[in-house]
Enzyme design. Sequence first.
Site, PDB file in Angstrom:
ATOM      1  N   LYS A 170      11.303  -5.244   7.254  1.00 17.44           N
ATOM      2  CA  LYS A 170      11.833  -3.915   6.921  1.00 17.44           C
ATOM      3  C   LYS A 170      13.089  -3.761   7.905  1.00 17.44           C
ATOM      4  CE  LYS A 170       9.957  -2.226   3.477  1.00 17.44           C
ATOM      5  NZ  LYS A 170      10.452  -1.978   2.108  1.00 17.44           N
ATOM      6  N   TYR A 206       5.295  -6.737   8.013  1.00 18.81           N
ATOM      7  CA  TYR A 206       6.007  -5.690   7.285  1.00 18.81           C
ATOM      8  C   TYR A 206       7.075  -5.282   8.198  1.00 18.81           C
ATOM      9  CZ  TYR A 206       6.198  -1.105   4.824  1.00 18.81           C
ATOM     10  OH  TYR A 206       6.997   0.201   3.992  1.00 18.81           O
TER      11      TYR A 206
END
Length: 300
Positions: free
Chosen positions: A174, A170
């Site tokens: 991101k 993640y």
Amino acid sequence: MSLLEGRVAIVTGAGRGLGRAHALKLAEQGAKVIVNDLGSSAAGEGADQTPAQEVVAAIEAMGGQAAVNTSDVSNWSDAQEMVQQAIDTFGRLDILVNNAGILRDRMLVNMSEDEWDSVVKVHLKGTFAPLHHAANYWRLESKAGNPVDARVINTTSHSALFANIGQANYAAAKGGIATLTQLAARELARLGVTVNAIAPRAETRMTEGLSKGQSEERMAKRDPEWIAALVTWLASPESKEVSGRVFEAWGYGYSVIESWQHGPQMEASRDPTTIGEGVKKIVGFARANAGIDRNTWLNP
């Protein structure tokens, strides 16, 4: 006059949580909205049109216009069709809010290849693909002599900016989105397109359980509407001078993230045996990396 009167927006992952708040706030300010959502779980499993349909119904109930889209934003042709739907349905596209995402958290040494690939695909490719197709639409509009005043708002995360443990997939995705935002802002400026990103702190199903035991006041500050207000302003003509920025956002306030900066320097050498003391010295002079738990006014 509403901030977004006459403008057309796409919001990805708009069936629940932050995306829902974005779509409703954009519509409240006059935008016509393509409500994109696969209706999958927070882990990216399954599909259900109901969440997107409910958001469209809520927008229509307030007198606005909206349409359901169930495209997979990480699928190249689906993303293109989503952009085309906005143009075919409402005649144009002015705003793209990239919000869709999933979570498959695990420590680095335990993470599977599929857990890595699926999260990076949905977040990073799922931001790039809609952005690519929207940018090409705006490029053609500009070449045709039509004025372009478009907005892209991407979604990054504190997990990426401050390296949250247990979220390698993640955070990597991101972090890529944050840098893509800066690059796209530079490339698309000549077309009349601004590109910014938000790092939100909100209580949604993606963060379920993380706020257990927190005060009622703190939970109120994690309402997605605080973030949707900033996204809506960034989507408006008023934000024309703001591009290439990443904003922290929640009910406690908004803050501009300051990107990588050139820090202390030393002389280079071809001999690795001579550089140790110099490297230690410049590291000692450099500011420490900001931490996700650092006690600042945005993390009371």
